[in-house]
Structure formats: structure tokens, C-alpha cells
Design a protein around this motif. Structure first.
Motif, PDB file in Angstrom:
ATOM      1  N   SER A  24     -23.499  -2.582  26.624  1.00 36.43           N
ATOM      2  CA  SER A  24     -23.584  -1.117  26.602  1.00 36.43           C
ATOM      3  C   SER A  24     -24.680  -0.636  25.662  1.00 36.43           C
ATOM      4  O   SER A  24     -25.200   0.471  25.819  1.00 36.43           O
ATOM      5  N   LEU A  87     -23.022   7.220  24.612  1.00 34.32           N
ATOM      6  CA  LEU A  87     -22.527   6.322  25.652  1.00 34.32           C
ATOM      7  C   LEU A  87     -21.074   5.951  25.417  1.00 34.32           C
ATOM      8  O   LEU A  87     -20.321   5.727  26.362  1.00 34.32           O
ATOM      9  N   LEU A  89     -18.795   7.885  24.543  1.00 35.29           N
ATOM     10  CA  LEU A  89     -17.912   8.972  24.976  1.00 35.29           C
ATOM     11  C   LEU A  89     -17.563   8.876  26.459  1.00 35.29           C
ATOM     12  O   LEU A  89     -16.650   9.552  26.917  1.00 35.29           O
ATOM     13  N   PHE A  90     -18.298   8.060  27.205  1.00 36.70           N
ATOM     14  CA  PHE A  90     -18.001   7.896  28.623  1.00 36.70           C
ATOM     15  C   PHE A  90     -16.850   6.906  28.798  1.00 36.70           C
ATOM     16  O   PHE A  90     -16.721   5.962  28.012  1.00 36.70           O
ATOM     17  N   PRO A  91     -16.019   7.102  29.815  1.00 32.82           N
ATOM     18  CA  PRO A  91     -14.889   6.180  30.022  1.00 32.82           C
ATOM     19  C   PRO A  91     -15.366   4.771  30.351  1.00 32.82           C
ATOM     20  O   PRO A  91     -16.367   4.584  31.046  1.00 32.82           O
ATOM     21  N   TYR A  92     -14.659   3.797  29.812  1.00 36.27           N
ATOM     22  CA  TYR A  92     -14.868   2.371  30.092  1.00 36.27           C
ATOM     23  C   TYR A  92     -16.225   1.862  29.630  1.00 36.27           C
ATOM     24  O   TYR A  92     -16.715   0.852  30.134  1.00 36.27           O
ATOM     25  N   ILE A  93     -16.874   2.567  28.699  1.00 31.13           N
ATOM     26  CA  ILE A  93     -18.121   2.073  28.109  1.00 31.13           C
ATOM     27  C   ILE A  93     -17.849   1.744  26.652  1.00 31.13           C
ATOM     28  O   ILE A  93     -17.331   2.570  25.904  1.00 31.13           O
ATOM     29  N   THR A  95     -18.148   1.241  22.802  1.00 24.20           N
ATOM     30  CA  THR A  95     -18.859   1.934  21.720  1.00 24.20           C
ATOM     31  C   THR A  95     -19.309   0.914  20.685  1.00 24.20           C
ATOM     32  O   THR A  95     -18.550   0.501  19.827  1.00 24.20           O
ATOM     33  N   HIS A 170     -12.498   8.536  18.503  1.00 26.38           N
ATOM     34  CA  HIS A 170     -12.019   7.794  19.672  1.00 26.38           C
ATOM     35  C   HIS A 170     -10.536   7.460  19.549  1.00 26.38           C
ATOM     36  O   HIS A 170      -9.803   7.459  20.540  1.00 26.38           O
ATOM     37  N   SER A 203     -19.009  15.001  20.496  1.00 25.13           N
ATOM     38  CA  SER A 203     -20.434  15.102  20.835  1.00 25.13           C
ATOM     39  C   SER A 203     -21.228  15.602  19.634  1.00 25.13           C
ATOM     40  O   SER A 203     -22.323  15.101  19.342  1.00 25.13           O
TER      41      SER A 203
END
Length: 225
Positions: A24, A87, A89-93, A95, A170, A203
Motif C-alpha cells: 500500500s 490511503l 482511510l480507504f477500506p481494506y488498505i 495504513t 483508526h 482527513s
């Protein structure tokens, strides 16, 4: 089954025992080719405006004795952290900035570079920086000790600041979302609204933390010149 609340941050996705979650970190590279467009779009114009503002600010902080192009190091640092924070903050990515592996590697590398350069090429300035002007003679040994300790913990504070801020938001989002199964229809709407507000807050945190890390790194760099 999740055995620990913090296990959501573990890089568990793997193929052939290779952790793929760290990939990622490289997804942000797909955003960069916008600069090669013949006719720049609004996103590139906005990003270019932000980078120009950062360049002017970093140049002011570094002072007239800085090397030409040194601001691009901190602009790249800001861009890298900002991309990875968003990145996440997007689902399934995954951190990556929520791990000390990334944040401590960046801060420790920069701090060591500043220290090695300062003590080799500007040792007299480094010694005088340990004792603030106007310090009484009896307090000088204590001031040297305090300044030395504060200097040594700088990479740790930079790394922990970024990691803690990324984990906290998160973790709160995960805790709230896990309660949605047992809520009524009306409470579910309130939960979604709260999650949207938290995403907006996250954000803002993603932008602020990348800016803070870049600014503090610039200030630490300006002290060795």
C-alpha cells in the motif's frame, strides 16, 4: 477471529509468506504521473500550488545558508506521508504510517543525517547550541545534559507522534463500527453520521501530521547550519 483490538493493524495479508499489506505504500506512486500530462488538470494545479507554498516556507525556515534544492527533501517527505495517511482511510488498505517500522525509519534516517553533517562540518555551532545564550555558569552542565537528551529523543518523538495519531483515529472508527450490529435503525443513522464526521477529522489529521513532521524535520535541519 480477531483476538486483539490492535490486530487490525497487523500486516496479515500474505502470499508465499510475503506480507503484501506493505504494498500500500507504493500505491501513491500511481498518483504522481499527473505531472506528465500535456494540459494539467485542476488536481495537478492545486497540488503544484501547495508544493510552491511549502517550498517558500521551507526555504524561509532553512535560511540563506541552506543548500540549493534542499527543500525538495522535505517536500518529498510531506508528499509521501500525506499519500500514505490518506490511503489508510480507504477500506481494506493497510495504513503503513501507523507502524513504527515506517515512521521511525524516516525520522531516524533524517536525524542521523543532520547529526553526522552537523558534528563533522559545523561542530562549533553544535557545541554552542547546547548552551542557550545567557545561561548562568552553574546551570551549564545541566543545560548540556537536558539539550543532549532532548536531541536524542527527537526521532522517537517524531515517529511516535505520527504513529499514535494514525492509530488513534483508526481505532476509534473500528470501535464505533463494531457496535453497529446491535443498534436500532435510528441509532444506525446517528452512527453513520458520527463516522462521517470522524472521517473528516481523520482527513484533517492526515494533512496536519504530514505537515508537522515536515516542518519539524526542516527546523531540526536548520539547527545544524
Amino acid at each position: 477471529m480477531m483476538t486483539n483490538l490492535f490486530s487490525i493493524f497487523d500486516p496479515s495479508t500474505n502470499i508465499f509468506n510475503l506480507s503484501l499489506n506493505w504494498m500500500s505504500t507504493l500505491i501513491g506512486l500511481m498518483i504522481i504521473p499527473y505531472s506528465f500530462w500535456i494540459i494539467p488538470n485542476r488536481q495537478f494545479i492545486l497540488w503544484n500550488f501547495i508544493l510552491n507554498k511549502l517550498h517558500n516556507e521551507f526555504k524561509t525556515l532553512l535560511g540563506p545558508n541552506s543548500f540549493n534544492g534542499s527543500t525538495f527533501i522535505f517536500i518529498s517527505l510531506f508528499s509521501f506521508i500525506l499519500f500514505n495517511n490518506f490511503l489508510g482511510l480507504f477500506p481494506y488498505i493497510f495504513t503503513s504510517t501507523s507502524h513504527l517500522t515506517i515512521s521511525l525509519s524516516m525520522s531516524l534516517t533524517l536525524w542521523l543525517s543532520f547529526m553526522i553533517y552537523g558534528w563533522i562540518f559545523n561542530a562549533q555551532h553544535m557545541f554552542t547550541h547546547m548552551i542557550p545564550q545567557g545561561t548562568p555558569s552553574i546551570l551549564m552542565p545541566f543545560m548540556v545534559l537536558i539539550e543532549t537528551i532532548s536531541n536524542i529523543i527527537r526521532p522517537g518523538t517524531l515517529a511516535v507522534r505520527l504513529t499514535a495519531n494514525m492509530i488513534a483515529g483508526h481505532l476509534l472508527l473500528t470501535l464505533l463500527s463494531s457496535t453497529g450490529n446491535n443498534m436500532s435503525f435510528f441509532m444506525l443513522f446517528i452512527l453513520i453520521f458520527m463516522q462521517i464526521l470522524l472521517l473528516v477529522l481523520e482527513s484533517a489529521v492526515a494533512i496536519i501530521q504530514s505537515y508537522v513532521i515536515a516542518i519539524l524535520s526542516t527546523l531540526y535541519s536548520s539547527e545544524v547550519n
